[in-house]
Design a protein around this motif. Structure first.
Motif, PDB file in Angstrom:
ATOM      1  N   CYS A  84       0.852  -1.186   0.000  1.00 14.93           N
ATOM      2  CA  CYS A  84       0.000   0.000   0.000  1.00 14.93           C
ATOM      3  C   CYS A  84       0.889   1.236   0.000  1.00 14.93           C
ATOM      4  O   CYS A  84       2.069   1.167   0.347  1.00 14.93           O
ATOM      5  CB  CYS A  84      -0.894  -0.017   1.240  1.00 14.93           C
ATOM      6  SG  CYS A  84      -2.156   1.268   1.296  1.00 14.93           S
ATOM      7  N   SER A 110      -2.676   2.211   6.850  1.00 10.68           N
ATOM      8  CA  SER A 110      -3.269   0.935   6.434  1.00 10.68           C
ATOM      9  C   SER A 110      -2.298  -0.213   6.692  1.00 10.68           C
ATOM     10  O   SER A 110      -2.694  -1.278   7.194  1.00 10.68           O
ATOM     11  CB  SER A 110      -3.645   0.979   4.949  1.00 10.68           C
ATOM     12  OG  SER A 110      -4.674   1.919   4.721  1.00 10.68           O
ATOM     13  N   GLU A 147      -2.265  -0.984  10.366  1.00  7.81           N
ATOM     14  CA  GLU A 147      -3.465  -1.704  10.799  1.00  7.81           C
ATOM     15  C   GLU A 147      -3.372  -3.181  10.433  1.00  7.81           C
ATOM     16  O   GLU A 147      -3.761  -4.047  11.221  1.00  7.81           O
ATOM     17  CB  GLU A 147      -4.705  -1.069  10.173  1.00  7.81           C
ATOM     18  CG  GLU A 147      -6.019  -1.732  10.597  1.00  7.81           C
ATOM     19  CD  GLU A 147      -6.223  -1.708  12.104  1.00  7.81           C
ATOM     20  OE1 GLU A 147      -6.826  -2.678  12.612  1.00  7.81           O
ATOM     21  OE2 GLU A 147      -5.776  -0.754  12.770  1.00  7.81           O
TER      22      GLU A 147
END
Length: 222
Positions: free
Chosen positions: A141, A146, A149
């Protein structure tokens, strides 16, 4: 009177970029108080984990984390930082703990895609010399939050900054590995293009952020 004169020296439009997660937590929240000090100044922020060309895209300055090697830029350290490999205890319990940087080939490494930088891989130090390890994983990503997480969900491991993961380490929900190979420093810095005269708006914002980041206990509370 000198303070008042300085306020009027800081004017125009200050355009700043910073990493998305860091910017939302440690740049944007401080902007209103800075703006209050300098009412003649307009400020704009772009928080993104994509690497931007400051000159071509019209930025005055950037907050960046890690070394800056471009000779056309000036880098001003704001606060020390380190980058470490981390994951959940459950992940390492299932997949084992890497003992050498080369062992990362056997792990699901969640890294930035090309739009997020880190094309040179994850940086380590061995016997006083820097080295990079190319990593691979099944998810990538350009957004650091993100990635973080996914790591907290136990989906893989990542190379993250200590400013970001310290609360998780304190709670024991994450752990670090390969600490003996971590590079000495991966500082939080301000970067701006080389120029003969540094505008007051840039100089004052650098001073403002440095003062905040070096307040006792700031990072423990953040």
């Amino acid at each position: 009177s000198s303070v008042s004169a300085r306020r009027h020296d800081v004017r125009g439009h200050l355009v700043v970029t910073a990493p998305a997660g860091f910017g939302r937590r440690h740049v944007g929240p401080h902007a209103p108080a800075f703006k209050q000090q300098y009412p003649d100044l307009k400020v704009s922020f772009n928080f993104t984990d994509s690497v931007v060309d400051l000159v071509r895209e019209g930025y005055d300055m950037a907050v960046r984390i890690g070394e800056v090697v471009d000779p056309d830029y000036v880098a001003v350290p704001l606060y020390p930082n380190h980058r470490v490999v981390c994951g959940t205890p459950a992940y390492f319990g299932q997949h084992g703990i890497p003992k050498q940087p080369e062992d990362l080939v056997d792990h699901n490494c969640l890294a930035f895609n090309p739009q997020g930088g880190q094309q040179r891989g994850w940086a380590f130090a061995r016997d006083g010399k820097r080295m990079s390890v190319r990593v691979d994983g099944d998810m990538a990503c350009n957004d650091g939050e993100s990635l973080f997480e996914w790591v907290r969900q136990g989906l893989g491991i990542a190379w993250r900054s200590t400013w970001e993961i310290q609360p998780e380490l304190t709670r024991g929900t994450l752990m670090t590995v390969l600490d003996e190979f971590a590079v000495d420093s991966y500082p939080i810095q301000v970067v701006y293009p080389q120029q003969r005269y540094l505008p007051a708006k840039i100089r004052c914002f650098i001073e403002y952020l440095r003062e905040i980041y070096n307040r006792p206990g700031y990072w423990e509370r953040s």
